[in-house]
Design a protein around this motif. Structure first.
Motif, mmCIF file in Angstrom:
data_model
loop_
_atom_site.group_PDB
_atom_site.id
_atom_site.type_symbol
_atom_site.label_atom_id
_atom_site.label_comp_id
_atom_site.label_asym_id
_atom_site.label_seq_id
_atom_site.Cartn_x
_atom_site.Cartn_y
_atom_site.Cartn_z
ATOM 1 N N TYR A 117 17.434 -10.183 -0.496
ATOM 2 C CA TYR A 117 16.347 -11.126 0.263
ATOM 3 C C TYR A 117 16.626 -12.816 0.210
ATOM 4 N N ILE A 146 2.408 -9.902 0.186
ATOM 5 C CA ILE A 146 3.636 -8.854 -0.013
ATOM 6 C C ILE A 146 2.681 -7.548 0.620
ATOM 7 N N ALA A 147 1.337 -7.458 -0.488
ATOM 8 C CA ALA A 147 1.416 -6.556 -1.209
ATOM 9 C C ALA A 147 0.638 -6.356 0.644
ATOM 10 N N GLN A 148 -0.192 -7.366 1.270
ATOM 11 C CA GLN A 148 -0.616 -6.965 2.276
ATOM 12 C C GLN A 148 0.005 -7.589 3.553
ATOM 13 N N GLY A 149 1.717 -7.342 3.599
ATOM 14 C CA GLY A 149 2.105 -7.175 4.364
ATOM 15 C C GLY A 149 2.417 -8.406 5.516
ATOM 16 N N LYS A 150 1.577 -9.519 5.075
ATOM 17 C CA LYS A 150 1.066 -10.635 5.477
ATOM 18 C C LYS A 150 2.504 -11.981 5.118
ATOM 19 N N LYS A 159 7.020 -11.492 3.907
ATOM 20 C CA LYS A 159 8.532 -11.012 3.496
ATOM 21 C C LYS A 159 8.484 -10.800 1.974
ATOM 22 N N PRO A 160 9.080 -10.082 2.100
ATOM 23 C CA PRO A 160 9.255 -9.949 0.060
ATOM 24 C C PRO A 160 10.326 -10.941 0.003
ATOM 25 N N PRO A 174 3.604 -16.797 4.516
ATOM 26 C CA PRO A 174 3.931 -15.921 6.001
ATOM 27 C C PRO A 174 4.581 -16.838 6.861
ATOM 28 N N ARG A 200 10.777 -15.279 9.691
ATOM 29 C CA ARG A 200 9.988 -13.849 10.744
ATOM 30 C C ARG A 200 11.339 -14.027 11.501
#
Length: 399
Positions: free
Chosen positions: A183, A213-217, A219-220, A395, A399
């Motif tokens: 990670y 992270i749960a919303q996909g906004k 990265k873990p 967020p 990326r």
């Protein structure tokens, strides 16, 4: 007959006294609800103090007032009076509030105190304040929602430079324990008066990362929250010195010692956790004093972090800033720029006492051609802004 009448009269007096007493004192004072967030987004505060002359609530939802600090006049929380009823219960109903996490305290006859009916309180330096959340908006990020949750641990790392073992708060994202994946890492630094607990407590960093992270906004990622007070092995009450009077700004916290020894933390994390140990997968950010640390760490180790976040950074001249870390500022910033960054991010409130210092720093970056992104919000030097900055910054990473 006379004795019976006297006994009957005494009974009536006793019953009347008991009835009067029951009306003046709540039957179960410990069951008072405070604060109570109402359906219309108003909030009711209650405090039982039948002998008090005045009870006030002081909170960041009230218009700020100017207070004197070591930095000059800064914004402090406003204050408003509660109203006393015949039973000695004081109360106040706020106007409808925006979705946010708020802090508050009571002031009883001039003495500041926490709410005896709420266990939800946080410490910052030597002061304690209660908190509450108004949801259905931005503050939903600050709640523990029904999503997959990461893990929070408190680890001790060896610092050869500081000659002690020191405590870290570390967040690993949901699924870390079950996977073999590596990670990226965000190093998240606190401000003066804080310690390794501050971002998890006041900053709601754990809830923010879980939800993003749960919303996909976002990265873990792993988030490392160190203690920036180099004379401490751990925050107040967690280290070898036990319980002692907290101090707002501890010695040596902004003289270069912390920055010069920061790689002890990075080395420990990269030996202990499954991380991607390259520049592209390291980020560093901090608020106030932590923003000062972030700026200097990232340029002192100019090829180490691809993402840099300055949140209300305390970029100002200091008499104790004489260490090697602080020399050759412009030259090292140029080296950092030439090495390349994916994101240099600056955020400040327009009413922050550090606003002009950050504007001046932007001009310096403009002068050397270091590209950055800038976010200006309302209000001042407050946790409300720093939670927003983390929610905006995270967020953008990796990326």
């Amino acid at each position: 007959m006379m004795k019976k009448n006297v006994f009957f009269l005494l009974c009536l007096i006793l019953v009347g006294f008991q009835s009067s007493y029951a009306q003046e004192v709540p039957k179960e004072p410990e069951n008072i609800i405070s604060p109570e967030v109402n359906a219309d987004r108003t909030v009711t505060f209650r405090f039982f103090a039948p002998k008090a002359d005045t009870v006030q609530v002081t909170s960041d939802f009230l218009p700020p007032v100017k207070v004197m600090s070591r930095f000059g006049l800064v914004d402090g929380p406003g204050t408003i009076n509660l109203t006393k009823d015949k039973n000695g219960l004081w109360s106040y109903i706020s106007k409808p509030l925006d979705s946010e996490l708020y802090s508050y305290s009571f002031v009883v006859d001039g003495i500041k105190t926490t709410d005896p009916n709420s266990p939800y309180a946080l410490r910052n330096s030597a002061s304690m304040t209660n908190i509450f959340i108004v949801d259905k908006g931005r503050a939903d990020l600050y709640k523990t929602n029904d999503v997959l949750h990461g893990t929070v641990t408190h680890n001790w790392y060896p610092s050869a430079g500081l000659k002690m073992n020191r405590r870290l708060t570390i967040y690993t994202p949901a699924g870390y324990e079950q996977s073999s994946e590596k990670y990226p890492v965000l190093y998240l630094l606190h401000g003066a008066g804080g310690d390794e607990e501050s971002w998890a407590a006041h900053g709601r960093a754990i809830q923010i990362l879980d939800n993003l992270i749960a919303q996909g906004k976002a990265k873990p990622m792993i988030v490392v929250m160190p203690n920036g007070n180099v004379v401490q092995d751990a925050g107040y009450g967690y280290g070898k010195d036990g319980f002692y009077k907290p101090q707002f700004l501890l010695p040596q916290s902004m003289n270069g010692v912390y920055e010069a020894n920061f790689m002890d933390i990075v080395s420990y994390v990269e030996k202990t956790f499954r991380v991607k140990n390259n520049k592209e997968n390291r980020a560093i950010a901090g608020l106030s004093m932590g923003g000062f640390h972030t700026m200097h760490i990232s340029r002192y180790y100019p090829n180490t972090f691809d993402y840099v976040g300055l949140f209300s950074a305390a970029i100002m001249p200091r008499e104790d800033a004489t260490g090697k870390v602080y020399s050759n500022l412009d030259e090292t910033l140029k080296v950092q720029k030439n090495n390349g960054l994916k994101l240099y991010w600056i955020a400040i409130g327009k009413d922050d006492f550090l606003y002009q210092a950050n504007i001046d720093f932007k001009k310096k970056l403009d002068g050397i051609g270091l590209k950055y992104e800038y976010l200006e919000t309302g209000e001042g030097h407050i946790w409300k802004n720093w939670r927003i900055y983390l929610a905006e910054f995270a967020p953008r990473l990796f990326r």
